[in-house]
Design an enzyme around this catalytic site. Structure first.
Site, mmCIF file in Angstrom:
data_model
loop_
_atom_site.group_PDB
_atom_site.id
_atom_site.type_symbol
_atom_site.label_atom_id
_atom_site.label_comp_id
_atom_site.label_asym_id
_atom_site.label_seq_id
_atom_site.Cartn_x
_atom_site.Cartn_y
_atom_site.Cartn_z
ATOM 1 N N GLY A 13 0.783 -1.230 0.000
ATOM 2 C CA GLY A 13 0.000 0.000 0.000
ATOM 3 C C GLY A 13 0.813 1.278 0.000
ATOM 4 N N LYS A 36 7.581 9.537 -7.671
ATOM 5 C CA LYS A 36 8.022 8.142 -7.694
ATOM 6 C C LYS A 36 9.494 8.151 -8.088
ATOM 7 C CE LYS A 36 7.100 3.591 -7.897
ATOM 8 N NZ LYS A 36 6.552 2.785 -6.795
ATOM 9 N N ASP A 48 2.265 5.093 -10.774
ATOM 10 C CA ASP A 48 1.800 5.536 -9.460
ATOM 11 C C ASP A 48 1.565 7.039 -9.384
ATOM 12 O OD1 ASP A 48 1.900 2.932 -8.576
ATOM 13 O OD2 ASP A 48 3.935 3.099 -7.813
ATOM 14 N N GLY A 110 8.764 -1.406 -4.156
ATOM 15 C CA GLY A 110 8.834 -2.618 -3.345
ATOM 16 C C GLY A 110 9.405 -2.350 -1.965
ATOM 17 N N ASN A 167 -1.234 0.172 7.417
ATOM 18 C CA ASN A 167 -2.337 0.068 6.462
ATOM 19 C C ASN A 167 -3.378 -0.917 6.975
ATOM 20 O OD1 ASN A 167 -3.949 0.113 4.213
ATOM 21 N ND2 ASN A 167 -2.442 -0.734 2.805
#
Length: 217
Positions: A13, A36, A48, A110, A167
């Site tokens: 998330g 990003k 993203d 990641g 999250n």
């Protein structure tokens, strides 16, 4: 100031957390933006930064300095296009973006040990830059192991941690949730990190407005 948003692994998330934190900061009247650092998988998705734009209220966003089509680790995705990732260029792009605002959220790819090149991981880059990390975790199965390993990796490299973002998606039962939260707080204390933990609630749930003041003061 630069905050680096990392996950304990892929799919935890980070993008949702980054977008929500950006929206919250702007809603508080703070000068903030997001970028990003490395984007892969553009063959299959828009990227993203499209998510950030939905939360930015029309504010301009810095471009991602390294974009690749193949959905894989950055080193592999770049190599498939006959390219190498220049980590100094990534750092320069982030520093230039940060110079134009008060708070820059830089989302990674990641987890912390994702390779940028054959010899450099995201953790190596963070050790060099000393950017404060915002670590996104959850209570899903396996997250305790991944979170504590991430805390140990950061502590071992003496990389600053600004806090944890918990999250709430996917949902778990109350027993697992409370156990995860208690374990994460102990982990923060064990590695001498500030005990800062913000909740990222499910956007569809009641009382879903996040509060990130513990992270940003």
């Amino acid at each position: 100031m630069i905050f680096f948003v990392s996950g304990i692994d892929t799919g935890v998330g980070k993008t949702v957390a980054t977008s929500c934190m950006l929206g919250w900061l702007l809603g508080q009247g703070r000068r903030a933006t997001a970028m990003k650092l490395v984007q892969t998988g553009l063959r299959d998705e828009p990227g993203d930064q499209e998510a950030y734009r939905r939360w930015s209220g029309g504010h301009g966003l810095p471009e991602c300095p390294a974009c690749y089509a193949y959905p894989a680790s950055p080193d592999l995705a770049a190599s498939l296009e006959g390219k190498d990732i220049d980590t100094s260029r990534l750092v320069l792009a982030a520093e230039q973006a940060a110079s134009k605002t008060d708070i820059l959220l830089v989302e990674g790819a990641g987890g912390l040990m994702v390779p940028l090149t054959a010899g450099v991981t995201l953790l190596d880059l963070l050790q060099e830059t000393r950017w404060a990390v915002l670590l996104v975790a959850s209570a899903r199965l396996g997250s305790i192991n991944h979170t504590l390993l991430s805390l140990e990796a950061l502590a071992g490299r003496q990389i600053p941690l600004a806090g944890l973002v918990f999250n709430e998606v996917p949902h778990v039962d109350a027993c697992m949730r409370e156990h995860a939260l208690a374990t994460f707080r102990r982990g923060l204390r064990r590695y001498d990190f500030p005990e800062r933990l913000a909740l990222l609630p499910d956007s569809g749930a009641a009382n879903s407005e996040p509060d990130f003041s513990v992270l940003f003061g």
